[in-house]
Design an enzyme around this catalytic site. Structure first.
Site, PDB file in Angstrom:
ATOM      1  N   ASP A 171       4.615  25.660 -22.354  1.00  0.00           N
ATOM      2  CA  ASP A 171       3.721  25.657 -23.506  1.00  0.00           C
ATOM      3  C   ASP A 171       4.517  25.836 -24.798  1.00  0.00           C
ATOM      4  O   ASP A 171       5.729  26.056 -24.771  1.00  0.00           O
ATOM      5  CB  ASP A 171       2.671  26.763 -23.339  1.00  0.00           C
ATOM      6  CG  ASP A 171       1.321  26.383 -23.914  1.00  0.00           C
ATOM      7  OD1 ASP A 171       1.272  25.547 -24.833  1.00  0.00           O
ATOM      8  OD2 ASP A 171       0.303  26.929 -23.443  1.00  0.00           O
ATOM      9  N   GLU A 204       4.350  20.428 -23.659  1.00  0.00           N
ATOM     10  CA  GLU A 204       3.282  20.342 -24.659  1.00  0.00           C
ATOM     11  C   GLU A 204       3.891  20.075 -26.046  1.00  0.00           C
ATOM     12  O   GLU A 204       3.266  20.310 -27.077  1.00  0.00           O
ATOM     13  CB  GLU A 204       2.431  21.611 -24.642  1.00  0.00           C
ATOM     14  CG  GLU A 204       1.888  21.903 -23.252  1.00  0.00           C
ATOM     15  CD  GLU A 204       0.543  22.590 -23.234  1.00  0.00           C
ATOM     16  OE1 GLU A 204       0.045  22.948 -24.319  1.00  0.00           O
ATOM     17  OE2 GLU A 204      -0.014  22.751 -22.138  1.00  0.00           O
ATOM     18  N   TRP A 205       5.067  19.571 -26.035  1.00  0.00           N
ATOM     19  CA  TRP A 205       5.862  19.297 -27.227  1.00  0.00           C
ATOM     20  C   TRP A 205       5.105  18.466 -28.264  1.00  0.00           C
ATOM     21  O   TRP A 205       4.945  18.905 -29.421  1.00  0.00           O
ATOM     22  CB  TRP A 205       7.155  18.645 -26.749  1.00  0.00           C
ATOM     23  CG  TRP A 205       8.189  18.273 -27.751  1.00  0.00           C
ATOM     24  CD1 TRP A 205       8.157  18.400 -29.098  1.00  0.00           C
ATOM     25  CD2 TRP A 205       9.464  17.689 -27.434  1.00  0.00           C
ATOM     26  NE1 TRP A 205       9.322  17.926 -29.663  1.00  0.00           N
ATOM     27  CE2 TRP A 205      10.141  17.490 -28.643  1.00  0.00           C
ATOM     28  CE3 TRP A 205      10.086  17.324 -26.236  1.00  0.00           C
ATOM     29  CZ2 TRP A 205      11.410  16.920 -28.704  1.00  0.00           C
ATOM     30  CZ3 TRP A 205      11.353  16.769 -26.297  1.00  0.00           C
ATOM     31  CH2 TRP A 205      12.008  16.570 -27.524  1.00  0.00           C
ATOM     32  N   LEU A 207       1.947  17.862 -28.652  1.00  0.00           N
ATOM     33  CA  LEU A 207       0.743  18.550 -29.092  1.00  0.00           C
ATOM     34  C   LEU A 207       1.021  19.428 -30.302  1.00  0.00           C
ATOM     35  O   LEU A 207       0.242  19.462 -31.267  1.00  0.00           O
ATOM     36  CB  LEU A 207       0.198  19.394 -27.929  1.00  0.00           C
ATOM     37  CG  LEU A 207      -0.851  20.457 -28.255  1.00  0.00           C
ATOM     38  CD1 LEU A 207      -2.103  19.830 -28.834  1.00  0.00           C
ATOM     39  CD2 LEU A 207      -1.178  21.271 -27.012  1.00  0.00           C
ATOM     40  N   TYR A 208       2.133  20.136 -30.267  1.00  0.00           N
ATOM     41  CA  TYR A 208       2.471  21.048 -31.359  1.00  0.00           C
ATOM     42  C   TYR A 208       3.187  20.341 -32.510  1.00  0.00           C
ATOM     43  O   TYR A 208       3.330  20.906 -33.595  1.00  0.00           O
ATOM     44  CB  TYR A 208       3.324  22.199 -30.818  1.00  0.00           C
ATOM     45  CG  TYR A 208       2.527  23.144 -29.952  1.00  0.00           C
ATOM     46  CD1 TYR A 208       1.889  24.254 -30.497  1.00  0.00           C
ATOM     47  CD2 TYR A 208       2.393  22.906 -28.582  1.00  0.00           C
ATOM     48  CE1 TYR A 208       1.135  25.109 -29.707  1.00  0.00           C
ATOM     49  CE2 TYR A 208       1.640  23.761 -27.784  1.00  0.00           C
ATOM     50  CZ  TYR A 208       1.012  24.852 -28.349  1.00  0.00           C
ATOM     51  OH  TYR A 208       0.256  25.690 -27.564  1.00  0.00           O
ATOM     52  N   ASP A 232      -6.732  21.616 -25.650  1.00  0.00           N
ATOM     53  CA  ASP A 232      -7.212  21.936 -24.305  1.00  0.00           C
ATOM     54  C   ASP A 232      -8.570  21.313 -24.019  1.00  0.00           C
ATOM     55  O   ASP A 232      -9.457  21.300 -24.879  1.00  0.00           O
ATOM     56  CB  ASP A 232      -7.361  23.446 -24.147  1.00  0.00           C
ATOM     57  CG  ASP A 232      -6.027  24.146 -23.994  1.00  0.00           C
ATOM     58  OD1 ASP A 232      -6.041  25.376 -23.866  1.00  0.00           O
ATOM     59  OD2 ASP A 232      -4.969  23.484 -24.012  1.00  0.00           O
TER      60      ASP A 232
END
Length: 425
Positions: A171, A204-205, A207-208, A232
């Site tokens: 995450d 989750e690279w 996504l951020y 999510d």
């Protein structure tokens, strides 16, 4: 990703850049992820959406995050046909850890909820013919506040390998800058490879990254086996719709990034829970197959309906998801609340999903020109068409100039498979 107070948690991971440089310059980036894994989308079970961060094993012993929960799920994945159709990874999400690392700086499982330790759980999962996934975070803390991997990438990778872990979900909470976030994801990828153990790397690279700049998917693919792009999933139709809308809006970027060894991850399957109608569950299963998505169920396999189980274990739909050509599908067109998605498959076949987004009224009819599908070649010069969902039905033989008429329930989907007729060659 987790939400706290309705807001995204801040980025943050301050790296020792000198150590980072030593790792990153040792191995050219293009070679960073060469693990031969996830040649088709990963399939398994993941605890987060259904069980979240429930650590109260006194009041809720059957639904808290504990070794008992995962051993029970392993038993069912082995005995109830899940493993046979491809669901092989049993994955732990956040909240498994003790609040502190041990005296040697290693992560450790909560001693009350995982009294036998992760190595024992891994052995148990492997004894069932399954693989174990685990969760960690690139930053100072996990999203739920447990120890993060910042400054511990190498030792954490070694620990996971020693435990016999087969997948890492990594995450991106509690990082300070997008540059250091990216460096952390690269560092852990290289650290996992150095262990010599085959460990699927779930990132989750992007996504951020998206709130700040467009991710470099060529680079992400070099380091990750699959990657989350959007927030999510929740157990609701609105959530599933928002993921589909975002994916189709960004498909020019996403579709070309996906392929054997690296996949866009739209998050968990929530089929068999509480929030989706039957037609909406069909839509999620069909579209996750079209999108070549990793299939991670998040449900309670101890209390799942036969109907939901049959859908999740549908071999025809799973075969589309797992098609070895490895091409992600895309939204072809949208008109009057009807969407047509298509995906090229191996052996010149195509999958086509027709989605009725209208949430008022009854079933709607929609007629498709076969010449418009697959850039004109999906049924050229002729094809056999089978409806796979909602009910498997052989529709018959169609010529390229033909039309096929569908009837779709509100928020439902009709999933078709088109196979070029062998008699036409």
């Amino acid at each position: 990703m987790r939400l706290t107070g309705g807001r995204l948690q801040p980025l943050g991971c301050v790296l020792a850049l000198s150590l980072m440089a030593l790792v990153l310059w040792e191995i050219p980036g293009a070679w960073a992820l060469d693990n031969g894994l996830a040649m088709t989308p990963t399939m398994g079970w993941l605890h987060w959406e259904r069980f979240m961060c429930n650590t109260d094993c006194t009041e809720e012993p059957d639904s808290c995050i504990s070794e008992n929960l995962f051993m029970q799920m392993a038993d069912l994945m082995d005995s109830d046909g899940w493993k046979e159709v491809g669901y092989e990874y049993l994955c732990i999400d956040d909240c498994w850890m003790a609040p502190q690392r041990d005296s040697k700086g290693r992560l450790q499982a909560d001693p009350k909820r995982f009294p036998s330790g992760i190595r024992h759980l891994s052995n148990y999962v492997h004894s069932k013919g399954l693989k174990l996934g685990i969760y960690a975070d690139v930053g100072k803390k996990t999203c739920a506040g447990y120890p993060g991997s910042l400054g511990h990438y190498d030792i954490d990778a070694e620990t996971f390998a020693d435990w016999g872990v087969d997948l890492l979900k990594f995450d991106g909470c509690h990082c300070d800058t997008v540059e250091q976030l990216a460096d952390g994801y690269k560092h852990m990828s290289l650290s996992l490879n150095k262990t010599g153990r085959s460990i699927v790397y779930s990132c989750e690279w992007p996504l951020y990254m998206w709130p700040f700049k467009k991710p470099n998917y060529t680079e992400i693919r070099q380091y990750c086996n699959h990657w989350r792009n959007f927030g999510d999933i929740y157990d609701s139709w609105q959530s599933v719709k928002s993921i589909l809308d975002w994916t189709s809006s960004n498909q020019r970027t996403l579709v070309s990034a996906a392929g054997p060894g690296g996949w866009n991850d739209p998050d968990m399957l929530v089929i068999g829970n509480f929030g989706l109608s039957w037609d909406q569950q069909i839509t999620q299963m069909a579209l996750w197959a079209i999108m070549a998505a990793p299939l991670f169920m998040s449900n309670d396999l101890r209390h799942i309906s036969l109907q939901a189980k049959t859908l999740l274990q549908n071999k025809d739909v799973i075969a589309i998801n797992q098609d070895p050509l490895g091409k992600q599908g895309y939204l072809l067109r949208k008109e009057d609340n009807i969407e047509v998605w298509e995906r090229p498959l191996s052996k010149l076949a195509w999958a086509v999903a027709v989605v009725n987004l209208q949430e008022i009224g009854g079933p709607r009819s929609y007629t498709i020109s076969l010449a418009s599908l697959g850039q004109g070649v999906a049924c050229n010069p002729a094809c056999h068409i089978t409806e796979l969902l909602p009910v498997k039905t052989k529709l018959g033989f169609y010529e390229w100039t033909s039309f096929v008429k569908t009837r779709i329930n509100p928020t439902g989907t009709v999933l078709l498979q088109l196979k070029i007729s062998q008699t036409t060659f």
